[in-house]
Design a protein around this motif. Structure first.
Motif, PDB file in Angstrom:
ATOM      1  N   LYS A 132       4.248   7.963  -8.050  1.00 25.44           N
ATOM      2  CA  LYS A 132       4.326   6.681  -8.757  1.00 25.44           C
ATOM      3  C   LYS A 132       5.271   5.667  -8.110  1.00 25.44           C
ATOM      4  N   PRO A 133       6.472   6.069  -7.647  1.00 30.47           N
ATOM      5  CA  PRO A 133       7.363   5.060  -7.058  1.00 30.47           C
ATOM      6  C   PRO A 133       6.860   4.485  -5.731  1.00 30.47           C
ATOM      7  N   PHE A 134       5.822   5.124  -5.156  1.00 27.37           N
ATOM      8  CA  PHE A 134       5.427   4.767  -3.792  1.00 27.37           C
ATOM      9  C   PHE A 134       4.012   4.196  -3.693  1.00 27.37           C
ATOM     10  N   ILE A 135       3.393   3.925  -4.834  1.00 26.63           N
ATOM     11  CA  ILE A 135       2.018   3.415  -4.828  1.00 26.63           C
ATOM     12  C   ILE A 135       1.914   2.125  -4.016  1.00 26.63           C
ATOM     13  N   LYS A 136       2.893   1.243  -4.162  1.00 28.21           N
ATOM     14  CA  LYS A 136       2.832  -0.050  -3.463  1.00 28.21           C
ATOM     15  C   LYS A 136       2.837   0.125  -1.946  1.00 28.21           C
ATOM     16  N   ILE A 137       3.707   1.005  -1.430  1.00 28.52           N
ATOM     17  CA  ILE A 137       3.753   1.137   0.031  1.00 28.52           C
ATOM     18  C   ILE A 137       2.488   1.808   0.558  1.00 28.52           C
ATOM     19  N   PHE A 138       1.860   2.680  -0.258  1.00 26.04           N
ATOM     20  CA  PHE A 138       0.575   3.247   0.163  1.00 26.04           C
ATOM     21  C   PHE A 138      -0.464   2.131   0.306  1.00 26.04           C
ATOM     22  N   LYS A 139      -0.516   1.261  -0.690  1.00 23.29           N
ATOM     23  CA  LYS A 139      -1.487   0.158  -0.645  1.00 23.29           C
ATOM     24  C   LYS A 139      -1.195  -0.782   0.523  1.00 23.29           C
ATOM     25  N   ASP A 140       0.088  -1.038   0.769  1.00 27.59           N
ATOM     26  CA  ASP A 140       0.466  -1.941   1.859  1.00 27.59           C
ATOM     27  C   ASP A 140       0.061  -1.396   3.227  1.00 27.59           C
ATOM     28  N   SER A 141      -0.034  -0.064   3.339  1.00 34.05           N
ATOM     29  CA  SER A 141      -0.340   0.549   4.637  1.00 34.05           C
ATOM     30  C   SER A 141      -1.817   0.864   4.829  1.00 34.05           C
ATOM     31  N   LYS A 142      -2.640   0.553   3.854  1.00 39.11           N
ATOM     32  CA  LYS A 142      -4.054   0.947   3.928  1.00 39.11           C
ATOM     33  C   LYS A 142      -4.738   0.377   5.174  1.00 39.11           C
ATOM     34  N   LYS A 143      -4.578  -0.910   5.423  1.00 42.31           N
ATOM     35  CA  LYS A 143      -5.234  -1.517   6.590  1.00 42.31           C
ATOM     36  C   LYS A 143      -4.638  -0.999   7.893  1.00 42.31           C
ATOM     37  N   ASN A 144      -3.322  -0.768   7.904  1.00 43.09           N
ATOM     38  CA  ASN A 144      -2.700  -0.190   9.102  1.00 43.09           C
ATOM     39  C   ASN A 144      -3.329   1.153   9.443  1.00 43.09           C
ATOM     40  N   TYR A 145      -3.523   1.978   8.416  1.00 45.53           N
ATOM     41  CA  TYR A 145      -4.042   3.319   8.665  1.00 45.53           C
ATOM     42  C   TYR A 145      -5.522   3.316   9.042  1.00 45.53           C
ATOM     43  N   GLU A 146      -6.254   2.311   8.627  1.00 44.27           N
ATOM     44  CA  GLU A 146      -7.636   2.191   9.101  1.00 44.27           C
ATOM     45  C   GLU A 146      -7.642   2.028  10.620  1.00 44.27           C
ATOM     46  N   LYS A 147      -6.696   1.242  11.126  1.00 45.01           N
ATOM     47  CA  LYS A 147      -6.596   1.029  12.573  1.00 45.01           C
ATOM     48  C   LYS A 147      -6.078   2.281  13.283  1.00 45.01           C
TER      49      LYS A 147
END
Length: 446
Positions: A132-147
């Motif tokens: 729960k405390p880290f949901i935002k950073i997961f979402k922020d990294s989604k496009k990075n991880y696609e690359k």
């Protein structure tokens, strides 16, 4: 009724595999922007500084291996400078972290990151303190991880975006045997990883296979469950597929926490910011009054405090565990259970061993497991978008010794080396045969 008196450690002290890609192949794709030397060093220093104040196991690693990771900062920076591209940078970060010998500390691979995203689609799991405390950073990294996924796929023909497929490599996970007709049954589970990134289809098949076997041997006096070499996955696996069917209608009884362990947390601002809504951190005076305080080193007294999970989390966990009883078929096994463990037993598998130790569900036999900590945490590196997983909490036994170092000790220790030259199937066979010999000797004593 079986008393579950350490429910918090079961759910919140991690339970997912290490997912690391280690190729040093030069990258071939230009889809991901090349990180500059300055950006790479900024990412490393961000990671270093967060770990310096928040990572829980520096002291234990120093004690076990005589290695002071923090003292090597300048050396690490030079190694980062020498990376020629993004892939080498990614691999070098993981190589640097592996110096700490911690299976729960790593840069998340794209397949593991995708696995996390699939996990948190489930609202119950998304609300766990681990996520729960880290949901935002997961979402922020989604496009990075696609690359990053495209990049890794371009240099490795065997790359698969499914974490489950990468970890299992097509190997059979379940082994069942009748070792002595009407007397001794054997169940081996190599991994507790659930294919949640593939809608759990494989897990449902394995659960059915386990249930059908347990049903056929439900009247046997002895059951051996072998989790030697099992590096974990998810505690859901062993609760749902093994414990609940065997316990059956007896169920769990919840009680006040009288656990064998103390939970300590680093006092870094990153940890406090992420967990203060869920955890009570002892102040200095209350920490000094705790029975564990005088058993700590001066370093630990300075950098740690005791943490307690808030009451509402226990109720959340009770509800989560009870759903497995409502949706399960029971075997109601009444015989004696032996659980084989060794140093290769880790993470969620170690949680199973802890459960057995605390509740008497099974007699532990073999060698001590590997240990770990608590307060699973994640950070996002600012330039690459890579996610680093680490533990901000450590666990101590009542005598002040470290669970990270000692793991779960067996009730019956077998005279077997901690390693077998890279042949886990040979080691498993030795442990199995020695356990059978022990069971037969018990029969003779009667």
């Amino acid at each position: 009724m079986i008393t579950l008196i350490f429910l918090l450690i079961l759910i919140f002290s991690t339970g997912f595999f290490t997912g690391i890609y280690t190729s040093n192949t030069l990258f071939a794709s230009k889809e991901l922007k090349d990180l500059t030397e300055k950006e790479k060093i900024e990412d490393f220093e961000y990671m270093y500084n967060i770990l310096k104040d928040n990572y829980a196991h520096f002291y234990e690693v120093k004690k076990m291996y005589g290695y002071d990771w923090l003292a090597h900062k300048e050396e690490f920076i030079e190694e980062i400078k020498n990376t020629r591209n993004n892939i080498e940078f990614y691999n070098k970060l993981n190589e640097i972290l592996r110096n700490l010998h911690d299976g729960h500390l790593y840069v998340a691979s794209p397949s593991y990151f995708n696995y996390l995203l699939k996990l948190i689609e489930d609202e119950e799991i998304r609300n766990f303190i681990e996520f729960k405390p880290f949901i935002k950073i997961f979402k922020d990294s989604k496009k990075n991880y696609e690359k990053w996924s495209e990049l890794l796929g371009s240099v490795n023909p065997n790359y698969n975006s499914s974490f489950f497929v990468q970890m299992r490599r097509g190997q059979k996970n379940i082994k069942t045997e009748i070792l002595e007709e009407d007397k001794i049954a054997y169940l081996r589970v190599n991994s507790f990883l659930i294919d949640k990134d593939q809608n759990s289809k494989n897990y449902r098949e394995e659960k059915k296979e386990i249930y059908n076997f347990l049903k056929t041997i439900k009247d046997y006096p002895y059951l051996i469950i072998d989790i030697s070499g099992n590096e974990g996955g998810s505690s859901d696996y062993w609760i749902d597929a093994i414990v609940v069917p065997l316990i059956g209608e007896k169920g769990f009884k919840y009680s006040e926490d009288k656990s064998t362990w103390f939970y300590l947390s680093r006092k870094g601002e990153y940890t406090k910011k992420n967990f203060e809504r869920y955890v009570i951190f002892y102040d200095k005076d209350k920490f000094k009054e705790s029975p564990i305080y005088d058993k700590l080193s001066e370093e630990m007294k300075k950098d740690f405090t005791i943490c307690e999970f808030k009451e509402n989390l226990s109720k959340q966990n009770e509800k989560y565990i009870e759903k497995f009883f409502k949706s399960n078929e029971y075997v109601n096994f009444k015989g004696k259970i032996f659980l084989i463990i060794d140093r290769g037993t880790f993470s969620a598998a170690t949680r199973f061993a802890m459960f057995c130790k605390e509740t008497g569900f099974a007699t532990l036999i073999g060698r001590s497991t590997s240990g770990d900590g608590s307060l699973t945490s994640y950070m996002r590196l600012p330039n690459s978008g890579l996610i680093v997983r680490f533990e901000a909490g450590t666990v101590l036994n009542r005598d002040g010794s470290s669970f990270f170092i000692e793991g779960v000790k067996p009730d019956i220790e077998l005279d077997v080396p901690d390693t077998n030259a890279g042949y886990p199937e040979v080691r498993a066979e030795i442990l199995k045969q020695k356990t059978v010999e022990l069971i037969k000797s018990l029969g003779k004593e009667k």
